[in-house]
Motif scaffolding. Structure first.
Motif, PDB file in Angstrom:
ATOM      1  N   ASP A 350      97.413  32.702  33.861  1.00 38.16           N
ATOM      2  CA  ASP A 350      96.497  33.465  33.859  1.00 38.16           C
ATOM      3  C   ASP A 350      95.406  33.096  33.350  1.00 38.16           C
ATOM      4  OD1 ASP A 350      98.075  32.506  31.696  1.00 38.16           O
ATOM      5  OD2 ASP A 350      97.319  33.400  30.281  1.00 38.16           O
ATOM      6  N   LEU A 351      94.824  31.945  33.291  1.00 41.73           N
ATOM      7  CA  LEU A 351      93.529  30.671  32.589  1.00 41.73           C
ATOM      8  C   LEU A 351      92.967  30.222  33.930  1.00 41.73           C
ATOM      9  CD1 LEU A 351      94.674  29.183  29.859  1.00 41.73           C
ATOM     10  CD2 LEU A 351      93.647  31.239  29.979  1.00 41.73           C
ATOM     11  N   ILE A 352      94.258  29.972  35.292  1.00 49.19           N
ATOM     12  CA  ILE A 352      94.059  29.666  36.585  1.00 49.19           C
ATOM     13  C   ILE A 352      92.995  30.007  37.356  1.00 49.19           C
ATOM     14  CG2 ILE A 352      94.400  27.927  37.856  1.00 49.19           C
ATOM     15  CD1 ILE A 352      96.156  26.235  35.958  1.00 49.19           C
ATOM     16  N   ALA A 353      93.570  31.269  37.696  1.00 47.69           N
ATOM     17  CA  ALA A 353      93.971  32.056  39.837  1.00 47.69           C
ATOM     18  C   ALA A 353      92.346  32.629  39.780  1.00 47.69           C
ATOM     19  CB  ALA A 353      95.498  32.995  39.065  1.00 47.69           C
ATOM     20  N   GLU A 354      92.213  33.721  38.423  1.00 46.10           N
ATOM     21  CA  GLU A 354      91.035  34.429  38.657  1.00 46.10           C
ATOM     22  C   GLU A 354      89.422  32.812  38.157  1.00 46.10           C
ATOM     23  OE1 GLU A 354      88.234  36.875  39.943  1.00 46.10           O
ATOM     24  OE2 GLU A 354      90.792  36.866  39.682  1.00 46.10           O
ATOM     25  N   PRO A 355      89.359  31.803  37.829  1.00 45.44           N
ATOM     26  CA  PRO A 355      88.277  30.975  37.546  1.00 45.44           C
ATOM     27  C   PRO A 355      88.319  30.670  39.092  1.00 45.44           C
ATOM     28  CG  PRO A 355      89.299  31.093  36.205  1.00 45.44           C
ATOM     29  CD  PRO A 355      90.186  32.005  36.406  1.00 45.44           C
ATOM     30  N   LEU A 356      89.426  29.841  39.858  1.00 46.60           N
ATOM     31  CA  LEU A 356      89.457  29.138  41.276  1.00 46.60           C
ATOM     32  C   LEU A 356      88.993  30.201  41.780  1.00 46.60           C
ATOM     33  CD1 LEU A 356      90.557  26.793  42.396  1.00 46.60           C
ATOM     34  CD2 LEU A 356      92.491  28.169  42.822  1.00 46.60           C
ATOM     35  N   ARG A 357      89.849  31.451  42.256  1.00 45.77           N
ATOM     36  CA  ARG A 357      89.169  32.406  43.086  1.00 45.77           C
ATOM     37  C   ARG A 357      87.463  32.464  43.000  1.00 45.77           C
ATOM     38  NH1 ARG A 357      93.042  36.281  41.315  1.00 45.77           N
ATOM     39  NH2 ARG A 357      94.748  35.960  42.172  1.00 45.77           N
ATOM     40  N   ARG A 358      86.698  32.519  41.695  1.00 46.57           N
ATOM     41  CA  ARG A 358      85.254  32.771  41.684  1.00 46.57           C
ATOM     42  C   ARG A 358      84.770  31.109  42.404  1.00 46.57           C
ATOM     43  NH1 ARG A 358      86.651  34.875  36.502  1.00 46.57           N
ATOM     44  NH2 ARG A 358      85.957  33.091  35.298  1.00 46.57           N
ATOM     45  N   GLU A 359      85.789  30.065  42.303  1.00 42.54           N
ATOM     46  CA  GLU A 359      85.007  28.922  42.234  1.00 42.54           C
ATOM     47  C   GLU A 359      84.817  29.022  43.865  1.00 42.54           C
ATOM     48  OE1 GLU A 359      83.254  26.131  41.048  1.00 42.54           O
ATOM     49  OE2 GLU A 359      83.481  27.751  39.208  1.00 42.54           O
ATOM     50  N   LEU A 360      85.942  29.155  44.671  1.00 40.96           N
ATOM     51  CA  LEU A 360      86.022  29.419  45.764  1.00 40.96           C
ATOM     52  C   LEU A 360      85.392  29.975  46.434  1.00 40.96           C
ATOM     53  CD1 LEU A 360      90.201  29.370  46.637  1.00 40.96           C
ATOM     54  CD2 LEU A 360      88.803  27.673  46.617  1.00 40.96           C
ATOM     55  N   ASP A 361      85.082  31.008  46.095  1.00 36.08           N
ATOM     56  CA  ASP A 361      83.597  32.480  46.497  1.00 36.08           C
ATOM     57  C   ASP A 361      82.447  31.916  46.385  1.00 36.08           C
ATOM     58  OD1 ASP A 361      85.399  34.480  46.719  1.00 36.08           O
ATOM     59  OD2 ASP A 361      85.212  35.171  44.947  1.00 36.08           O
ATOM     60  N   ARG A 362      82.226  30.739  45.657  1.00 34.36           N
ATOM     61  CA  ARG A 362      80.553  29.972  45.633  1.00 34.36           C
ATOM     62  C   ARG A 362      80.532  29.316  46.832  1.00 34.36           C
ATOM     63  NH1 ARG A 362      79.723  26.512  40.868  1.00 34.36           N
ATOM     64  NH2 ARG A 362      78.140  25.795  42.159  1.00 34.36           N
ATOM     65  N   TRP A 363      82.077  28.409  47.542  1.00 26.73           N
ATOM     66  CA  TRP A 363      81.967  27.529  49.081  1.00 26.73           C
ATOM     67  C   TRP A 363      82.167  27.888  49.812  1.00 26.73           C
ATOM     68  CZ3 TRP A 363      78.518  23.604  46.562  1.00 26.73           C
ATOM     69  CH2 TRP A 363      79.131  23.538  45.158  1.00 26.73           C
ATOM     70  N   CYS A 364      83.398  28.896  49.679  1.00 32.37           N
ATOM     71  CA  CYS A 364      83.701  28.971  50.861  1.00 32.37           C
ATOM     72  C   CYS A 364      83.125  29.974  51.679  1.00 32.37           C
ATOM     73  CB  CYS A 364      85.125  29.283  51.018  1.00 32.37           C
ATOM     74  SG  CYS A 364      86.589  28.453  49.829  1.00 32.37           S
ATOM     75  N   ILE A 365      83.195  29.883  53.101  1.00 34.98           N
ATOM     76  CA  ILE A 365      82.950  31.570  54.017  1.00 34.98           C
ATOM     77  C   ILE A 365      83.749  32.881  53.532  1.00 34.98           C
ATOM     78  CG2 ILE A 365      81.613  31.752  56.422  1.00 34.98           C
ATOM     79  CD1 ILE A 365      81.698  29.306  56.713  1.00 34.98           C
ATOM     80  N   ARG A 366      84.906  32.627  53.634  1.00 37.69           N
ATOM     81  CA  ARG A 366      85.604  33.509  53.713  1.00 37.69           C
ATOM     82  C   ARG A 366      87.317  32.994  52.812  1.00 37.69           C
ATOM     83  NH1 ARG A 366      90.349  34.695  54.208  1.00 37.69           N
ATOM     84  NH2 ARG A 366      91.252  32.798  56.065  1.00 37.69           N
ATOM     85  N   THR A 367      86.920  33.767  51.274  1.00 31.87           N
ATOM     86  CA  THR A 367      87.818  32.929  50.414  1.00 31.87           C
ATOM     87  C   THR A 367      88.732  33.842  50.726  1.00 31.87           C
ATOM     88  OG1 THR A 367      85.746  33.223  48.775  1.00 31.87           O
ATOM     89  CG2 THR A 367      88.187  33.021  47.860  1.00 31.87           C
ATOM     90  N   PRO A 368      90.335  33.074  50.685  1.00 28.66           N
ATOM     91  CA  PRO A 368      91.772  33.934  50.983  1.00 28.66           C
ATOM     92  C   PRO A 368      92.515  34.656  49.686  1.00 28.66           C
ATOM     93  CG  PRO A 368      91.771  31.462  50.801  1.00 28.66           C
ATOM     94  CD  PRO A 368      90.383  31.434  50.856  1.00 28.66           C
TER      95      PRO A 368
END
Length: 412
Positions: A350-368
Motif C-alpha cells: 500500500d505504500l510502495i506500489a503506487e509511488p513506484l508506478r509514478r516513478e516508472l512513468d517518469r523514466w519509461c517509454i511504456r510503463t508495465p
C-alpha cells in the motif's frame, strides 16, 4: 500422441504414453478413462493399459466414488502427489526457510531459523542444517523421503551449486552449497540465486503465472531482480542476468540504507515466529536478535508512514525512488508485461506500489503493470521448491522405464 512405434522402440512408446497420462493427471484433480483417452489422443484400450500399469507401480490411485451416486459411476484416477517429497530452502541474509512439499508443490511442513548477515560460513551452514532438520521432523520424514532439493542463496552461483561471488554475506564466496546439501540429504540438490528463484515462483503459481515477460523485484533488506523472458527463467550466459544492483547508479545499494537510518522504536523488538507459529529454531543466538531487530526497524518505518508520520513517509519515498531507478533500467531494456514486487517488503504494498508506478512513468517509454506478490518473504523458498520439482520432471521425461515409485525415487 502416436501409438505406432517408430523403429520398434516399444519401451520408449510405453514411456511416452505413460508420461502423457501422468501429465494430464498432474494438471487436474481426477479423470476417467474416457477423459484421459480424449485428452491424450490414445485409444481407450491403450489408455486402460497405461493406467493399469501406473496403478500397479504406485504412480496413480483410484478415487472412491462419491456417496449417494445412482448407478455404476465411471472409475476416476488421480496422480499420487503423496508418492514423494521435495525440499525447498531459502538461505537468506536474515533467515533460512525450509519448505517440504508433495509432488504437486503443495507445502506440507516448514521451518524457519533467524540468522544475520554478519554470520560466518560455519554458523550459517549449521543454521541451514537446523532448518532442514526442523522441516523434516515436522512431517516425521527422513532424508530418504526426499526426491530432490532446491536451494536459493544470495550471490552468483555456478552450475554445480558453488557460490562464485557473494558481497552480502561474509565467508560465503566459494562455499559449495550444492555439495553440502547433497551430503546432508543424500540426494540431488540444485542451487540457484535467490532473486531468480523468486521470479520462478511468481511465474509458476504467483502474480506472473499468466505472463511471458516479467521483471520480479525482490524487495527487502536487500534488493535483487529476476527475469522471465518468453515464459522462461532467464539466467544469462554466466548466470548473472538481472544483477543490475551491482551498478551504484542503479540506486539499489543505497535504497535500504534509508530504512536502516530510521530511529529504532522504543522498547524491545517484537517476538517473531515462523509459519504456523513455529519458532525461529536453534543456534540463532545473538545473530537471530540482530536479524529480528533489523526487520522490525524496517517494518517500523512502514508502520509510521502508514500512521501519517511525515518523516517516515519521506524515508519510504526516498527508498522507492532509489529502487525505481534500477527497475526502470530493466523495464527499458526488456519491455516486460509486468513488474512484480516480491520479498518481505511486499507486505507494505500500500505504500510502495503506487509511488513506484509514478516513478516508472517518469523514466519509461511504456510503463508495465505493477503487481504485488502474495508470497511475502516465502517466495524464494517456493521458487526453490519449483527448482526441485523441475528436476523430478526432467527425470521423468528422460527415463526409458518409469518402473515403480520406490525404484524411481532411489534413482532421481
Amino acid at each position: 500422441m502416436t501409438e505406432t512405434p517408430s523403429g520398434g522402440d516399444l519401451s520408449r512408446l510405453r514411456q511416452l504414453n505413460s508420461l502423457a497420462v501422468l501429465g494430464e493427471l498432474r494438471s487436474a484433480p481426477a479423470m476417467t478413462l474416457t477423459e484421459l483417452s480424449r485428452r491424450t489422443g490414445l485409444s481407450r484400450a491403450s489408455t486402460e493399459d497405461v493406467v493399469r500399469e501406473l496403478l500397479d507401480n504406485g504412480w496413480l490411485a483410484e478415487v472412491p466414488a462419491a456417496a449417494g451416486m445412482v448407478g455404476r459411476p465411471a472409475r476416476r484416477f488421480r496422480f499420487r502427489a503423496d508418492a514423494g517429497r521435495v525440499l525447498g530452502v531459502d538461505i537468506g541474509g536474515h533467515k533460512i526457510l525450509a519448505l517440504v512439499a508433495d509432488l504437486d508443490g503443495t507445502v506440507l511442513h516448514s521451518a524457519r531459523v533467524a540468522v544475520a548477515p554478519a554470520m560466518g560460513r560455519k554458523e550459517r551452514l549449521a543454521a541451514l542444517d537446523g532448518a532442514v532438520a526442523g522441516a523434516l521432523a515436522g512431517g516425521g520424514l527422513t532424508t530418504g523421503d526426499l526426491w530432490a532439493t532446491g536451494v536459493a542463496t544470495t550471490g552468483l552461483v555456478d552450475g554445480a551449486g558453488r557460490v562464485m561471488l557473494s558481497e552480502a554475506l561474509p565467508e560465503w564466496t566459494g562455499v559449495d552449497v550444492g555439495a553440502h546439501l547433497r551430503r546432508l540429504v543424500g540426494g540431488p540438490a540444485l542451487v540457484e540465486n535467490d532473486s531468480k528463484l523468486a521470479a520462478l515462483a511468481e511465474s509458476w503459481c504467483g502474480a506472473a503465472r499468466y505472463a511471458k515477460d516479467v521483471v520480479v523485484i525482490l524487495a527487502g533488506l536487500r534488493t535483487g531482480a529476476g527475469l522471465i523472458i518468453d515464459g522462461k527463467l532467464h539466467r544469462g550466459f554466466g548466470n548473472a542476468a538481472g544483477e543490475i544492483g551491482a551498478l551504484p547508479a542503479s540506486g539499489w545499494i543505497r535504497a535500504q540504507e534509508h530504512l536502516r537510518a530510521w530511529p529504532p522504536q522504543a522498547g524491545p523488538a517484537p517476538e517473531r515466529t515462523g509459519p504456523s507459529g513455529q519458532g525461529q529454531g536453534r543456534g540463532a543466538g545473538a545473530h537471530a536478535d540482530t536479524a529480528v531487530d533489523q526487520e522490525a526497524a524496517a517494518e517500523a518505518v512502514f508502520e509510521a508512514a502508514r500512521a501519517g508520520d511525515r518523516k517516515a513517509a519521506a524515508v519510504v519515498r526516498r527508498y522507492v525512488r532509489d529502487v525505481a531507478v534500477g527497475t526502470a533500467a530493466l523495464v527499458l531494456t526488456l519491455d516486460p508485461e509486468l513488474v512484480v514486487i516480491g520479498g518481505g517488503f511486499s507486505r507494505s504494498a500500500d505504500l510502495i506500489a503506487e509511488p513506484l508506478r509514478r516513478e516508472l512513468d517518469r523514466w519509461c517509454i511504456r510503463t508495465p503493470e505493477v503487481r504485488i506478490s502474495e508470497f511475502g518473504d516465502e517466495g524464494v523458498a517456493l521458487g526453490a521448491l519449483r527448482l526441485a520439482l523441475d528436476h523430478v520432471d526432467r527425470q521423468l521425461r528422460e527415463r526409458h522405464e518409469l518402473g515403480g515409485v520406490e525404484h524411481f525415487s532411489r534413482r532421481v
